[in-house]
Design a protein around this motif. Structure first.
Motif, PDB file in Angstrom:
ATOM      1  N   PRO A 159      62.875  51.101 -11.799  1.00  0.00           N
ATOM      2  CA  PRO A 159      62.780  51.325 -10.353  1.00  0.00           C
ATOM      3  C   PRO A 159      63.666  52.458  -9.838  1.00  0.00           C
ATOM      4  CG  PRO A 159      62.925  48.986 -10.827  1.00  0.00           C
ATOM      5  CD  PRO A 159      63.208  49.706 -12.115  1.00  0.00           C
ATOM      6  N   GLU A 160      64.714  52.812 -10.601  1.00  0.00           N
ATOM      7  CA  GLU A 160      65.615  53.863 -10.132  1.00  0.00           C
ATOM      8  C   GLU A 160      65.037  55.263 -10.345  1.00  0.00           C
ATOM      9  OE1 GLU A 160      66.511  51.562 -12.421  1.00  0.00           O
ATOM     10  OE2 GLU A 160      67.378  50.155 -10.951  1.00  0.00           O
ATOM     11  N   MET A 161      64.054  55.388 -11.202  1.00  0.00           N
ATOM     12  CA  MET A 161      63.502  56.704 -11.517  1.00  0.00           C
ATOM     13  C   MET A 161      62.662  57.228 -10.359  1.00  0.00           C
ATOM     14  SD  MET A 161      62.322  56.250 -15.489  1.00  0.00           S
ATOM     15  CE  MET A 161      63.502  55.827 -16.784  1.00  0.00           C
ATOM     16  N   THR A 162      62.712  58.532 -10.179  1.00  0.00           N
ATOM     17  CA  THR A 162      61.971  59.157  -9.079  1.00  0.00           C
ATOM     18  C   THR A 162      60.481  58.870  -9.185  1.00  0.00           C
ATOM     19  OG1 THR A 162      63.624  60.918  -9.008  1.00  0.00           O
ATOM     20  CG2 THR A 162      61.524  61.337  -7.905  1.00  0.00           C
ATOM     21  N   ILE A 163      59.925  58.971 -10.405  1.00  0.00           N
ATOM     22  CA  ILE A 163      58.487  58.745 -10.554  1.00  0.00           C
ATOM     23  C   ILE A 163      58.110  57.298 -10.306  1.00  0.00           C
ATOM     24  CG2 ILE A 163      58.157  60.675 -12.146  1.00  0.00           C
ATOM     25  CD1 ILE A 163      58.030  58.580 -14.413  1.00  0.00           C
ATOM     26  N   GLY A 164      59.081  56.411 -10.331  1.00  0.00           N
ATOM     27  CA  GLY A 164      58.812  55.010 -10.058  1.00  0.00           C
ATOM     28  C   GLY A 164      58.945  54.639  -8.599  1.00  0.00           C
ATOM     29  N   ARG A 165      59.460  55.558  -7.773  1.00  0.00           N
ATOM     30  CA  ARG A 165      59.710  55.245  -6.375  1.00  0.00           C
ATOM     31  C   ARG A 165      58.909  56.105  -5.406  1.00  0.00           C
ATOM     32  NH1 ARG A 165      63.310  51.560  -5.942  1.00  0.00           N
ATOM     33  NH2 ARG A 165      63.134  51.664  -3.687  1.00  0.00           N
TER      34      ARG A 165
END
Length: 500
Positions: A394-400
């Motif tokens: 969840p911390e990754m840019t592509i995940g948010r």
């Protein structure tokens, strides 16, 4: 261009495209006119990089002229106070004209923004269905009589708001337009349509058809141009009563600020999404589910607000399921948008193309595992293949962040509670999917997902009878269904004393 048999080959669609004659002028008060200052914007075919047309680029003076015409038409009442049956027949006539010209309208969207022609034809089916559904609702929506004592009569009336500015996106130009203008016109409002500067051609053709259908002058107008010019002018106007918007969350927030700075106009918006698609281990028919998961993100090149961009898979089946998704995605490579066999087409323009590539590079740099794709196709135009990342957190840019491109982020989970937590860990709440054979689990999870719509054992399986919209920073208000007309109406109470 009246409809005939649907072309079935690339060559037939190319031949039909060569016959198109683009309308490039704005449609104001019943006439096609250039922008008042003569400005134009360039419409580009993203599949080839070639220029399609120079289109009028409207600004604040054009907006003011259209607003005055819309207000005059509303006050005059030829549409706003007309018999509901009359409005119904005109909108049904418009739906018939769109149906008769659907090949041309689909071609305009395919050429203008790169979507596959098969997808554009599907959009037109949705457009026609929306126009017909909202037209049929006009004379079937009743007011209310309040429960009162013998000495009074309480009436609840629904009246059109006034002037509606509809600001629509480029990814589904015709369908998103119909979702705004059909209920707004059905309710009796005057509507000013601001299509995206990236896909204005079909909106201008629609204006021709609206005129032919018999919509009075000033009641429906089209202002092509940029959001920061003509769009801003519409949103700041004291004479615009409502803005209906589909687009990014950032722009949606700007429109709400403009409403506060002007007349507190209503702002109904459908904004971004980062939709979770949850696959539990008890799910059956994994090959079919994997294909659906791939289609949920790669349809329309991932340029979809409800794209299933976050795939949440129970860890016990994750490795096997991701392999099935990859296999399905490998069959969805981008191709010529005019080829009926192409599942994916071109990204809308160079800016969006580069934006998505930047997200892919960021996903690699932040430690996600690139399983498929990731590089641009070596062909002319703005083509990106299906791209899949595993081991996303969840911390990754592509995940948010909403990427708005063909990029899938895969998350793993072990428990139902973890799946719900991951799904709701987002600023967005537009759509969500649940795949399971356990009806108790389906109902538990569906109720707890923070989302405007939940798809169970399908993705995006909806029609005109149900509302569409989001929660959280995905927006407010609802398109489609009977609820759509509600937001374009004022509710008036008339209290009649019977004792005088």
């Amino acid at each position: 261009m009246m409809v005939a048999d649907t072309p079935t080959t690339l060559a037939e669609w190319q031949a039909l495209a060569a016959t198109l004659d683009f309308e490039t002028r704005a449609f104001v008060n019943g006439e096609f006119v250039p922008a008042m200052d003569g400005s134009t914007l360039t419409s580009i075919n993203p599949a080839t990089g070639e220029t399609l047309a120079q289109v009028a680029s409207c600004d604040a003076p054009d907006a003011e002229k259209a607003i005055q015409a819309a207000r005059a038409a509303f006050e005059e009442g030829s549409w706003s106070r007309s018999d509901p049956g009359k409005r119904k027949q005109v909108l049904l006539r418009l739906a018939d004209l769109v149906d008769a010209n659907r090949h041309e309208l689909a071609l305009l969207d395919t050429l203008d923004m790169g979507k596959p022609i098969s997808s554009a034809l599907g959009d037109l089916s949705g457009t026609i269905a929306c126009l017909r559904y909202q037209a049929e609702c006009i004379d079937k929506l009743y007011g209310e009589v309040a429960p009162t004592g013998d000495g009074a009569l309480g009436l609840v009336l629904h009246e059109p708001i006034g002037v509606v500015a509809a600001i629509v996106p480029w990814n589904f130009p015709m369908m998103m337009t119909s979702w705004k203008i059909a209920p707004a016109l059905a309710a009796g409002n005057s509507v000013i349509l601001k299509p995206s500067e990236k896909s204005p051609l079909s909106a201008l053709r629609l204006a021709q058809l609206a005129q032919e259908a018999g919509i009075p002058k000033g009641v429906f107008q089209v202002l092509p141009g940029y959001g920061h010019t003509v769009g801003k002018a519409l949103a700041l106007s004291m004479q615009v009563d409502c803005v209906a918007f589909t687009g990014s969350t950032a722009v949606g927030k700007q429109l709400m600020q403009y409403a506060g700075q002007s007349n507190l106009k209503r702002v109904f918006m459908e904004c971004g999404g980062k939709s979770p698609n949850i696959v539990f281990a008890d799910c059956q028919h994994l090959d079919a589910v994997a294909r659906s998961a791939a289609e949920a993100i790669f349809h329309n090149q991932g340029e979809v607000c409800t794209a299933g961009s976050r795939l949440l898979v129970e860890n016990s089946i994750r490795e096997d399921f991701v392999a099935r998704v990859i296999k399905a995605a490998e069959q969805m490579q981008p191709g010529n948008p005019l080829d009926p066999d192409s599942f994916m087409g071109a990204m809308v323009d160079e800016a969006q193309f580069k934006r998505v590539l930047d997200y892919i590079r960021q996903g690699v740099s932040e430690g996600a595992t690139l399983k498929l794709g990731g590089e641009a196709s070596n062909s002319k135009g703005y083509f990106l293949p299906p791209t899949i990342f595993d081991d996303v957190t969840p911390e990754m840019t592509i995940g948010r962040e909403e990427i708005f491109g063909p990029v899938l982020s895969v998350f793993g989970f072990d428990t139902e509670e973890q799946a719900i937590g991951l799904a709701n860990d987002s600023n967005y709440g537009l759509a969500a999917g649940v795949w399971s054979q356990d009806i108790d689990r389906i109902m538990r999870v569906s109720r707890r997902l923070q989302s405007g719509q939940v798809y169970v054992n399908n993705w995006s399986g909806i029609d005109q009878t149900v509302p569409f919209g989001g929660v959280k920073q995905s927006g407010n208000g609802r398109d489609k269904s009977l609820h759509a007309q509600e937001k374009y109406c004022e509710v008036k109470t008339v209290w009649v004393s019977l004792n005088i």
